[in-house]
Every structure is written in structure tokens, then in C-alpha cells.
Design a protein around this motif. Structure first.
Motif, PDB file in Angstrom:
ATOM      1  N   VAL A   1      51.436  53.947  36.908  1.00 22.85           N
ATOM      2  CA  VAL A   1      50.332  53.509  35.461  1.00 22.85           C
ATOM      3  C   VAL A   1      49.805  54.550  34.994  1.00 22.85           C
ATOM      4  CG1 VAL A   1      48.137  52.337  35.311  1.00 22.85           C
ATOM      5  CG2 VAL A   1      49.827  51.260  36.537  1.00 22.85           C
ATOM      6  N   TYR A   2      49.310  55.923  35.676  1.00 26.68           N
ATOM      7  CA  TYR A   2      48.671  56.902  35.065  1.00 26.68           C
ATOM      8  C   TYR A   2      49.764  57.718  34.303  1.00 26.68           C
ATOM      9  CZ  TYR A   2      44.010  56.682  36.642  1.00 26.68           C
ATOM     10  OH  TYR A   2      42.731  56.315  36.713  1.00 26.68           O
TER      11      TYR A   2
ATOM     12  N   SER B   1      49.045  49.468  30.384  1.00 24.22           N
ATOM     13  CA  SER B   1      50.098  50.129  31.441  1.00 24.22           C
ATOM     14  C   SER B   1      49.871  49.433  32.924  1.00 24.22           C
ATOM     15  CB  SER B   1      49.858  51.660  31.689  1.00 24.22           C
ATOM     16  OG  SER B   1      49.935  52.363  30.244  1.00 24.22           O
TER      17      SER B   1
ATOM     18  N   ARG C   1      45.071  52.205  26.618  1.00 28.45           N
ATOM     19  CA  ARG C   1      46.238  52.319  27.234  1.00 28.45           C
ATOM     20  C   ARG C   1      46.285  52.265  28.746  1.00 28.45           C
ATOM     21  NH1 ARG C   1      46.583  57.013  23.680  1.00 28.45           N
ATOM     22  NH2 ARG C   1      46.037  58.454  25.405  1.00 28.45           N
ATOM     23  N   LEU C   2      45.232  52.721  29.520  1.00 30.34           N
ATOM     24  CA  LEU C   2      45.382  52.306  30.915  1.00 30.34           C
ATOM     25  C   LEU C   2      45.366  51.065  31.383  1.00 30.34           C
ATOM     26  CD1 LEU C   2      45.174  54.368  33.263  1.00 30.34           C
ATOM     27  CD2 LEU C   2      42.790  54.217  33.289  1.00 30.34           C
TER      28      LEU C   2
ATOM     29  N   THR D   1      52.380  56.522  32.756  1.00 35.31           N
ATOM     30  CA  THR D   1      52.833  55.722  31.409  1.00 35.31           C
ATOM     31  C   THR D   1      51.604  55.780  30.345  1.00 35.31           C
ATOM     32  OG1 THR D   1      52.267  53.816  32.743  1.00 35.31           O
ATOM     33  CG2 THR D   1      54.530  54.554  32.548  1.00 35.31           C
ATOM     34  N   ALA D   2      50.515  55.701  30.949  1.00 31.71           N
ATOM     35  CA  ALA D   2      49.132  55.684  29.970  1.00 31.71           C
ATOM     36  C   ALA D   2      48.775  57.158  29.642  1.00 31.71           C
ATOM     37  CB  ALA D   2      47.856  55.344  30.793  1.00 31.71           C
ATOM     38  N   ARG D   3      49.377  58.131  29.998  1.00 33.01           N
ATOM     39  CA  ARG D   3      48.957  59.617  29.415  1.00 33.01           C
ATOM     40  C   ARG D   3      49.849  59.988  28.267  1.00 33.01           C
ATOM     41  NH1 ARG D   3      45.993  63.603  31.971  1.00 33.01           N
ATOM     42  NH2 ARG D   3      46.470  65.655  31.630  1.00 33.01           N
TER      43      ARG D   3
ATOM     44  N   SER E   1      41.242  54.213  27.750  1.00 34.32           N
ATOM     45  CA  SER E   1      41.044  53.127  28.810  1.00 34.32           C
ATOM     46  C   SER E   1      41.869  51.994  28.269  1.00 34.32           C
ATOM     47  CB  SER E   1      39.326  52.635  28.706  1.00 34.32           C
ATOM     48  OG  SER E   1      38.979  52.203  27.454  1.00 34.32           O
TER      49      SER E   1
ATOM     50  N   ILE F   1      44.235  60.215  28.170  1.00 31.73           N
ATOM     51  CA  ILE F   1      44.247  58.810  28.836  1.00 31.73           C
ATOM     52  C   ILE F   1      43.116  57.955  28.252  1.00 31.73           C
ATOM     53  CG2 ILE F   1      44.393  57.370  30.801  1.00 31.73           C
ATOM     54  CD1 ILE F   1      45.547  59.440  32.549  1.00 31.73           C
TER      55      ILE F   1
END
Length: 367
Positions: A161-162, A179, A175-176, A164-166, A173, A171
């Protein structure tokens, strides 16, 4: 000349309000502590074999070496209390407290009243790990294989998750969360595929029982990890309670007050996800505890996280102990997964919360 007395009067009112708030918090925590003690006693006493509360505490004090008198209870009752029920009741208290605290912090970080501990896909990763052990029969770690695989799955899903969200070294919130939703959907699909292609039919029942959450099967050897995770999580969140309060005022206000919002959120998300992964590995994905309890607690102590966090921990522990008591007794001798009962309580609460939030947005738009 009039400003001096007016300022003094305002300061006096502020001090009185602070003292009354502290007194109310002390009363609330004291009441919850007593309720927790009574709940633990009930959890140890109630079951297929009833153990009188006097015997319960006699067994406990005798085991701790406080009471050295000759036991008046049977060896069977002592085994039931110390070996069967005590680890289960303590796991319920730890899991309930942990989920309530994580839910409280997650709602502040996302600034969304519907946020809960499983928002980032941790429970889906844990479920995939546990189902893999059940279906594939991998048991290298012995009885702890299920919990170990669940934690590895939770940690793996967090890392994905991290990753793909970065983007661009940052990062957000949004996108986090997106994801987390996407990864959770994919992991759930893989879990379903494993279950459908399994060669043995009885595995479906074992998988269903685990994914609904439960406190059975725990022993003293596996209780230390979720307990340590709870203590570390609460300690860090209490230290960071001021920053959580700043987020309630909005990102711009928090930044103006000197908070690096992006870095703070990333660190907190990692901490909360690890704590959630450990709790899920120990008890399965028990839903709605981290969603309901923070809102209920705020009705009594307000929104200050220095008050909400310890109150939510005690309330969550009390709630899950009683949910487990009901799970063991409502359909005895059959045991209902505790996650079913928390969902029956949390589902209507979730719907009410959505309607309340929708009305607030509507009123704000009209205004």
C-alpha cells in the motif's frame, strides 16, 4: 481599568473549566476501570461451567502467591479459570482497547468519522496469510503458524500500500486510502480464489471462523505480543496527542503551528497498521470496534485526544469482553464468532453515523 478585572474573571473561569474537566475525566476513567474489573470477573466466571466470583479471585490470588491458604475449589475449576478463560479474557481486553485506540487515531489522521483500523487493507493481508496456512497446510511454526502468517500478510499488504501510494517522494492521505481500498480488493480476491480451489471441504468452515474473528485458542505464550503492541501504541499516541488535536483544526492550521503533516501522518499510519496487524493476527479481523467506540467516548469526554485515548482504551476493553461473553453463552454449547456480534452492534451504528454526517454536510451547505 475595567480590562484587568474582566481578564482575571475570564482566567478564573478557564481554570474552573479545566479543573471540572479533569474531575469529570477522572470520574469517567474510574467508572470504566471498575467496569473493566467487573467485566474481567464476569468473563472468568461465566461459561459452560459456572465459577463463583469468590472462587475466581481466590484462584487468581492463590496463583499470584498473595493467598497461601489451602484451596477450597477443585483443580478443574482452577484449570478453567487460569488456562482456558484468563488468556481469552485478557486477549479480549487487549484487542478491544487496541482497536478502539487505533480507530480514534485513524479518524483524526484521515479527518473522517467513518475511518476505522482496517482502512489500509491490513485485515485483508492478514486474512490472506491465515487462509494460506489453513488451505495449503503450511505449519512450520507449529501452533503459532496461523498468527505468524497473518502478521506477515498484514505487514506485506502495508508495504505494498505504501509503495503504491508514494509518488514524487510524498504520500497523501487520499492516495493512501485509495491504495488501501484497491490492495484490499485484490487480496480478498486472491483469498477467495485459494478457498475455491482448496481440495478439502472442511477448510471453508475453518476459514470462515477465522475471518469472522474470535478469541478462542489463545494461550499465555502468544498473549505477550498483542499486549506489548497495545502498550507501545498507546504510549506513542499519548505523546503525539497534541499533534492529533492540531489535525482536527485542518492541515493548514496544523502546518502553521509547526507540524509537518505529511511526515507525521506517514509515521502514524505505519505505527497504527503494525499494531492492527498484530491484533488481527492474534484475534482475527473483529470489525466495528474501532469505528463505534471513539464516537461513543467523545460524547462523554469531548474531542481532546489526551482524554479520548485512555477512555477509548478502557471502553473498548469492556465492550469486547462482554461481546465475547455473549458469543460464548447466547447459543451455548455452540460458540458464535465474536465478530458476528460486533457487526450486529456496529452495522446499525455505522448507518446512523453516515446519516448524521450527511445531515451535517447538508446543513452546512444550506448555511
Amino acid at each position: 481599568m475595567e480590562d484587568g478585572p474582566a481578564a482575571a474573571a475570564a482566567e478564573s473561569r478557564t481554570r474552573r473549566g479545566t479543573r471540572s474537566g479533569r474531575a469529570a475525566l477522572a470520574v469517567t476513567l474510574s467508572v470504566l476501570a471498575v467496569l473493566l474489573l467487573l467485566s474481567v470477573t464476569a468473563g472468568l466466571a461465566i461459561g459452560s461451567v459456572h465459577v463463583p466470583p469468590g472462587d475466581v479471585w481466590g484462584i487468581i490470588t492463590h496463583a499470584l502467591g498473595v493467598d497461601r491458604s489451602e484451596p477450597t475449589w477443585s483443580r478443574a475449576r482452577e484449570t478453567i479459570v487460569l488456562t482456558v478463560r484468563a488468556p481469552r479474557v485478557l486477549l479480549g481486553a487487549v484487542t478491544g482497547a487496541g482497536l478502539a485506540v487505533v480507530g480514534t487515531a485513524m479518524q483524526a489522521l484521515i479527518r473522517n468519522p467513518l475511518a476505522e483500523p482496517y482502512l489500509l487493507g491490513v485485515s485483508s493481508g492478514a486474512s490472506l496469510g491465515a487462509v494460506s496456512v489453513i488451505v495449503l497446510g503450511v505449519g512450520a511454526a507449529g501452533p503459532a503458524s496461523l498468527s505468524a502468517a497473518a502478521f506477515v500478510g498484514a505487514l506485506g499488504s502495508l508495504l505494498v500500500v505504501y509503495a503504491t501510494a508514494r509518488t514524487g517522494g510524498r504520500i497523501t492521505s487520499v492516495r493512501l486510502v485509495l491504495s488501501g481500498v484497491a490492495i484490499a480488493a485484490m487480496l480478498t480476491a486472491v483469498t477467495d480464489l485459494l478457498l475455491l480451489t482448496a481440495g478439502r471441504g472442511h477448510e471453508a468452515r475453518a476459514v470462515l471462523a477465522w475471518t469472522l474473528g474470535g478469541l478462542g485458542g489463545v494461550d499465555w505464550g502468544t498473549l505477550w505480543l498483542p499486549s506489548a503492541a497495545l502498550l507501545v501504541g498507546i504510549a506513542v499516541l499519548l505523546v503525539q496527542s497534541r499533534n492529533l488535536n492540531l489535525l482536527l483544526a485542518g492541515e493548514e492550521a496544523a502546518t502553521t503551528m509547526g507540524l509537518d503533516v505529511a511526515r507525521f501522518r506517514a509515521r502514524m499510519f505505519i505505527l497504527l497498521s503494525l499494531v492492527t496487524g498484530i491484533l488481527v493476527a492474534a484475534a482475527g479481523p473483529i470489525g466495528f470496534v474501532g469505528l463505534m467506540l471513539p464516537h461513543i467516548v467523545r460524547l462523554f469526554v469531548g474531542g481532546d485526544h489526551r482524554r479520548v485515548l485512555p477512555t477509548a482504551a478502557l471502553a473498548g476493553a469492556v465492550f469486547l469482553i462482554w461481546a465475547d461473553i455473549a458469543a460464548r453463552t447466547v447459543a451455548a454449547p455452540m460458540e458464535i464468532p465474536v465478530g458476528v456480534l460486533t457487526a450486529l452492534c456496529g452495522g446499525p451504528f455505522f448507518l446512523w453515523l453516515m446519516r448524521r454526517d450527511a445531515r451535517r454536510h447538508a446543513d452546512g451547505a444550506v448555511a
